[in-house]
Scaffold this motif. Structure first.
Motif, mmCIF file in Angstrom:
data_model
loop_
_atom_site.group_PDB
_atom_site.id
_atom_site.type_symbol
_atom_site.label_atom_id
_atom_site.label_comp_id
_atom_site.label_asym_id
_atom_site.label_seq_id
_atom_site.Cartn_x
_atom_site.Cartn_y
_atom_site.Cartn_z
ATOM 1 N N LEU A 79 -4.896 6.421 3.919
ATOM 2 C CA LEU A 79 -5.891 6.186 4.965
ATOM 3 C C LEU A 79 -5.495 5.046 5.883
ATOM 4 O O LEU A 79 -5.892 5.032 7.052
ATOM 5 N N SER B 246 3.247 10.292 4.261
ATOM 6 C CA SER B 246 2.250 10.792 3.323
ATOM 7 C C SER B 246 2.910 11.536 2.160
ATOM 8 O O SER B 246 2.480 11.422 1.007
ATOM 9 N N VAL C 74 -9.392 3.944 10.488
ATOM 10 C CA VAL C 74 -9.703 3.451 9.151
ATOM 11 C C VAL C 74 -9.285 1.994 9.015
ATOM 12 O O VAL C 74 -9.979 1.184 8.397
ATOM 13 N N ARG C 75 -8.143 1.631 9.590
ATOM 14 C CA ARG C 75 -7.685 0.247 9.505
ATOM 15 C C ARG C 75 -8.655 -0.680 10.215
ATOM 16 O O ARG C 75 -8.963 -1.776 9.726
ATOM 17 N N SER D 116 -4.828 6.742 -2.156
ATOM 18 C CA SER D 116 -5.774 7.071 -1.085
ATOM 19 C C SER D 116 -5.831 5.960 -0.043
ATOM 20 O O SER D 116 -5.878 6.229 1.164
#
Length: 540
Positions: free
Chosen positions: A322, A260, A328-329, A318
């Motif tokens: 994510l 990140s 989320v995937r 973003s």
């Protein structure tokens, strides 16, 4: 009391049968589940990561050790096996057999994998053996436990055995005290080292940039202060934590933090790059040209294009952040799988937003308005102060801010006083008497423009013409030119000064004339061709 306790422990051990599994550890706690390979591996990892190495030792086959040494060596071997497996053998619990019989091909063993050691591959297995009550249970095989010390010497932590015992006796949130201490050191020292490396890198890069004649690279190096620090910190954090042998869940969190930081650093630098590049291009063009129209056009294009690339940078960054998370995937995959109806619904819902975004891009290309243009929109006169992808801010003449959707400038008509150039014409309409000297008005207009209005007038247009002949007055138009932002003030000034000039000239202001005639008997007028006298009455 202290003399009786060893005796009681000896009696308990003596009461166990000679063939009891791990007799030196005593009876297993009720929480120990060794019925299947899956339960054994899961129970061992949960106990070891919780720091309960005494409970984790019950999942090992320690019968090759003397009974008197099992209570001391068992927790130590469990702790070492945890470090080795965390570092070299990630275990997928879902792939382990969950039946008491184990693998049908070999009902006695279930192999988790192999770990290389001195040119050979050491198998890590769980084996089905007989417990003290005669039941069959699954534990890590004796051959595997015998190799734990050798594997720990090869893959274990460097300082874990040299620190005082207090640093690895217990565990908090799955980490031993020495790991917490090391993690704090890595976090603090890594940040300090990242700051130092950033300063050194920027100093060297700035010196190289000074060799060039272009100022853009100098500004770009200065913009790297901050974004350059994060990649250094991510690399140092990843390297430092690799020596701590953190549990896999904790290490996964550290890896995601490092990933990140890299994404944030790249996005941050891209935003800085866009700002520096836009400012450089604007300054470069403004230094070579004095055309205000071109400068406003360039400012509008740079502002809108910069907003477009900034939005794209935020969206991509973003999405990359994510996509690290499985939830989320999976949501993204599900949305793609149901792209039929979902795509239609999302498309309809986002139709307005997409059209607004496209309108912003179209406005930057066609440029019906530019930064600094004077416009009349929604019956309001003002100056374009800001242009974004979704709205335009117009500074109204009374210091109010009018926020107009950007689509309105493409769908509806409006006045743009700065579109044609830097000059506009403004008229001042007057009604004067027939006796007014028009040439004197022209001379007075010239005097007003050259003296009182010299800061407003651009020196190009100044005319006075008789626009129309009315029944009782003349309609006179004074025409002047000025920049759009100064035209209103100039018209007001000319109107005021011409009225003052007309008031000083008797008879030049509009008047109303009337005639009176005597009336004789029969209603006829006497001397119809002779007026008895004018009676001028000024008209307001």
């Amino acid at each position: 009391m202290f003399r009786v306790l060893p005796v009681l422990c000896a009696l308990v051990l003596a009461s166990l049968p000679a063939w009891a599994l791990n007799a030196g550890l005593g009876p297993p706690p009720p929480t120990v589940d060794r019925q299947t390979p899956h339960a054994t591996v899961r129970g061992f990892l949960e106990a070891a990561h919780a720091g309960d190495y005494k409970r984790a030792a019950f999942y090992l086959d320690l019968d090759f050790l003397p009974r008197g040494e099992q209570a001391e060596k068992g927790p130590q071997l469990a702790r070492r096996l945890k470090f080795v497996m965390d570092r070299k053998l990630p275990v997928d619990l879902s792939a382990l057999n969950q039946t008491p019989e184990g693998d049908p091909a070999d009902g006695r063993f279930d192999q988790l994998g192999t770990i290389p050691l001195e040119g050979a591959a050491v198998p890590i297995r769980v084996q089905r053996v007989v417990a003290d009550d005669g039941a069959l249970v699954w534990v890590f095989s004796e051959s595997t436990v015998k190799q734990v010390d050798h594997l720990f010497q090869e893959y274990g932590p460097l300082l874990a055995e040299t620190l005082p015992a207090i640093f690895f006796r217990s565990s908090v949130l799955g980490l031993e005290p020495w790991q917490w201490l090391g993690l704090i050191v890595v976090l603090v020292a890594g940040w300090v080292m990242a700051v130092l490396l950033e300063r050194v890198s920027l100093a060297v890069t700035m010196r190289l940039a000074k060799w060039t004649r272009v100022s853009w690279d100098d500004s770009l190096v200065g913009a790297g202060r901050g974004p350059v620090r994060l990649p250094y910190y991510a690399v140092l954090l990843a390297l430092g934590t690799s020596f701590l042998l953190l549990p896999r869940p904790v290490q996964r969190v550290i890896d995601r933090v490092c990933y990140s930081l890299l994404i944030i650093a790249v996005a941050w630098f891209v935003l800085r790059f866009l700002r520096v590049s836009a400012a450089f291009v604007h300054d470069k063009v403004s230094s070579k040209t004095r055309d205000a129209t071109r400068l406003r056009s360039l400012s509008t294009q740079l502002a809108v294009l910069r907003h477009v690339f900034e939005v794209a940078t935020y969206v991509i960054a973003s999405a990359l952040l994510l996509m690290q998370f499985e939830v989320v995937r999976n949501v993204g995959v599900s949305l793609l799988a149901s792209a039929g109806l979902a795509g239609l619904v999302i498309g309809l819902a986002a139709q307005k937003s997409i059209s607004t975004l496209l309108a912003g891009i179209q406005l930057s290309i066609t440029q019906p308005i530019r930064m600094g243009d004077t416009v009349v929109v929604e019956n309001e006169w003002g100056t374009v102060e800001e242009i974004t992808l979704t709205y335009v801010v117009v500074k109204v003449w009374d210091e109010r801010r009018l926020v107009v959707p950007i689509t309105q400038f493409l769908d509806k008509s409006f006045q743009n006083w700065g579109k044609g150039g830097s000059q506009m014409l403004g008229d001042v309409l007057l009604q004067v008497d027939y006796s007014t000297d028009i040439d004197a008005l022209r001379a007075e207009l010239k005097r007003i423009l050259e003296n009182e209005g010299r800061e407003l007038w651009d020196g190009k247009v100044q005319t006075v013409v008789v626009l129309n002949v009315l029944e009782k007055t003349l309609a006179v138009r004074a025409l002047v030119s000025a920049e759009p932002s100064k035209l209103f003030d100039l018209r007001c000034l000319v109107r005021e000064r011409l009225i003052v000039f007309l008031r000083t000239r008797p008879g030049w202001l509009p008047t109303v004339r009337s005639e009176t005639r005597p009336v004789v008997a029969g209603g006829e007028q006497a001397n119809p061709g002779q007026p008895t006298g004018p009676a001028p009455v000024p008209r307001a």
